[in-house]
Scaffold this active site. Structure first.
Site, PDB file in Angstrom:
ATOM      1  N   THR A   1       0.598  -0.881  -0.279  1.00 36.09           N
ATOM      2  CA  THR A   1      -0.103  -0.015  -0.130  1.00 36.09           C
ATOM      3  C   THR A   1       0.428   1.021  -0.069  1.00 36.09           C
ATOM      4  OG1 THR A   1      -0.177  -0.399   2.391  1.00 36.09           O
ATOM      5  CG2 THR A   1      -2.240  -0.817   0.910  1.00 36.09           C
TER       6      THR A   1
ATOM      7  N   GLY B   1      -6.216   5.546   0.747  1.00 41.05           N
ATOM      8  CA  GLY B   1      -5.816   4.254   0.679  1.00 41.05           C
ATOM      9  C   GLY B   1      -5.649   3.378   1.837  1.00 41.05           C
ATOM     10  N   CYS B   2      -5.938   2.245   2.329  1.00 37.20           N
ATOM     11  CA  CYS B   2      -6.409   1.333   3.574  1.00 37.20           C
ATOM     12  C   CYS B   2      -4.613   0.993   3.737  1.00 37.20           C
ATOM     13  CB  CYS B   2      -7.238   0.284   2.994  1.00 37.20           C
ATOM     14  SG  CYS B   2      -8.724   1.338   3.855  1.00 37.20           S
ATOM     15  N   VAL B   3      -4.056   0.768   4.621  1.00 36.58           N
ATOM     16  CA  VAL B   3      -2.532   0.084   5.139  1.00 36.58           C
ATOM     17  C   VAL B   3      -2.727  -1.157   5.358  1.00 36.58           C
ATOM     18  CG1 VAL B   3      -0.764   0.746   6.393  1.00 36.58           C
ATOM     19  CG2 VAL B   3      -2.500   2.313   6.780  1.00 36.58           C
TER      20      VAL B   3
END
Lengths: 409, 105
Positions: free
Chosen positions: A198, B103-105
């Site tokens: 991510t 965004g997610c981690v």
């Protein structure tokens, strides 16, 4: 008497139970914990079962063994949370009134959310490794597999333990090498993310590792369906990736009781204040671990760091003081990279995983974003810490707040 | 912070070209951004999604995920990908003048 009810006796719920049981006055508080299952799984261990490193026996213990004496534990399904009435309805009809509620109902995989995934090939040529059944099934499958295309696919974010899919392909590369069939296995890492991870710097480092280990990265792939007859996954934009063995990380969603109670977002995660961990809707409800909608990792380390914050804020809340403890999004993950080595990352809401050193009193330092043997031992050692210290709510030599010491910008 | 002229108006954008202040956005800008993204015309369906994105952003401070977009706006996921090829959440956010979805981690 005031009632504290904790829903869910996984990592987060059990930790909170032990922490609060040791500080709340028993004359004044009755603590009840509810879970539908009696077995506690050490979930980070699921990853090792397919490769025969752990057996299922290494990852289970009775939940009851981790509850302090004097606590009421109920093994039953939760039918409904009624936050307006401050009560829980269990599926056996019993009512549990509460003054304060801690929701720790976690997240589960939902293969039925993707067309064709949970069909006749589920746990035959399509496996997850986020359940004990999936991990055991994969272990049996791999024992007899002679090679072909191994495709790992992440369905959609967020997922529990976002580094686990990387660890799986790293370990697969090692394992097939050990079996002498690496040349007969193609490994592909298919993800909806634009890269291997991510966050940009970690993504670049992990991307390099994938390349070095001859694992092909297919980014920006949003799966629409599994065609289990033709053995291929198909994206919404009709891109196709054929497989012989599909290892999938299905859609992660919060518990269905959250949906039934009308308390969740579109993935049944509970809207939670990212810093105080209080429910956004109800002042006497706190949420911890995978059940929250926070943009932090869904991981045991996160639940652990949150538990320190929640303990402090819970004590403030019951005494009518402002909630001063602030969770910063801290996560700390050991990543198995195969061949007896590991990588460590440490980060929070604002600081992405950075390279450098991670100091840990008495044990460390560990290297960040670098592959070392020491990091692997950190991971191995952690299972002991989990059962003997972490679940019991003991102090660990690691700060709940992320520290910049040792990190290189 | 970089500046950019879109549809004759000077606006602040972030490093990836997303508008910094969604209030500076106009429908004329949407069309110009869309064309730069390879979408020639904005149909009613495009606008439905764009307006939904903006309403979500106003309410929650972040753009919706594709799942949320699908569930709340009623536009099927397949169609979302047809309307905004290459990633509806990000592309529609860019055209709608809101910041990139978290965004997610």
């Amino acid at each position: 008497m005031r009632n504290l009810v904790i829903l869910g006796a996984g990592t987060a719920g059990t930790m909170m139970l032990n922490k609060l049981d040791s500080i709340l006055d028993k004359e004044e508080w009755r603590i009840t914990i509810v879970d539908q299952y009696e077995t506690h799984y050490y979930q980070p261990g699921f990853l090792f079962i397919p490769f025969g490193i752990y057996t299922p026996r290494d990852v289970v213990n009775p939940k009851q063994d981790y509850f302090p004496p004097g606590v009421e534990s109920i093994f039953a399904q939760i039918e409904l949370i009624e936050p307006e009435k401050n009560q829980i309805i269990l599926s056996n009809g019993r009512l549990l009134p509460y003054d304060y509620l801690i929701i720790a109902t976690g997240t589960k995989i939902n293969p039925q959310e993707t067309e064709g995934m949970a069909g006749p090939e589920w746990h035959k040529s399509i496996f997850d490794f986020y359940t004990i059944e999936g991990a055991k099934g994969l272990s049996r499958f791999l024992k007899y597999w002679e090679g072909g295309r191994l495709v790992l696919n992440i369905t959609e974010m967020p997922i529990k333990c976002p580094v686990a899919p990387l660890e799986f392909v790293f370990l697969a590369d090692w394992w097939f090498t050990e079996q002498g069939i690496r040349d007969r296995v193609e490994i592909e890492f298919v993800t909806p993310l634009p890269g291997a991870f991510t966050k940009p710097r970690a993504s670049a480092v992990f991307g390099d590792f994938l390349g070095k280990k001859n694992i092909k990265l297919i980014p920006d792939f949003n799966i629409a369906r599994v065609d289990s007859e033709q053995k291929k996954i198909v994206s919404w934009e009709e891109q196709e990736v054929p497989y012989d063995l599909l290892v999938t990380i299905p859609t992660n969603m919060g518990d269905t009781v959250i949906e039934r109670s009308g308390m969740g977002d579109e993935l049944n995660f509970v809207p939670t204040d990212p810093h105080t961990l209080q429910s956004k809707q109800y002042e006497n409800i706190f949420v911890i671990g995978d059940a929250t909608d926070l943009p932090s990792s869904k991981a045991g380390s996160v639940a652990h760091f949150q538990s320190d914050i929640l303990q402090e804020n819970f004590l403030s809340a019951i005494e009518g003081r402002p909630l001063r403890a602030k969770y910063d999004g801290h996560a700390n993950c050991y990543i198995e990279s195969g061949f007896g080595k590991g990588i460590l990352i440490d980060f929070n809401y604002d600081t992405e995983p950075l390279p450098g050193k991670f100091p840990l009193p008495g044990i460390g330092p560990f290297s960040l974003l670098e592959e070392t043997r020491m990091n692997h031992y950190g991971k191995v050692m952690f299972r002991w810490m989990y059962w003997n210290l972490l679940l019991k709510g003991a102090e660990l030599p690691i700060e709940s707040e992320m520290l910049m010491a040792g990190k290189r910008l | 912070m970089p500046e950019k002229i879109i549809a004759g108006k000077t606006v602040n954008v972030d490093d990836e070209g997303y508008l910094v202040d969604y209030k500076e956005w106009t429908e004329e800008m949407a069309l110009e951004i869309a064309r730069a993204e390879g979408i020639e015309e904005l149909t009613d369906r495009h606008l439905l999604v764009i307006n939904f994105m903006r309403a979500e952003f106003e309410a929650n401070g972040t753009g919706p995920s594709i799942r949320r977009l699908n569930k709340k706006s009623g536009v099927p996921t397949k169609e979302l990908y047809q309307l905004f090829p290459g990633g509806p959440a990000k592309k529609a956010a860019r055209i709608a003048g809101i910041t990139k979805p978290q965004g997610c981690v």
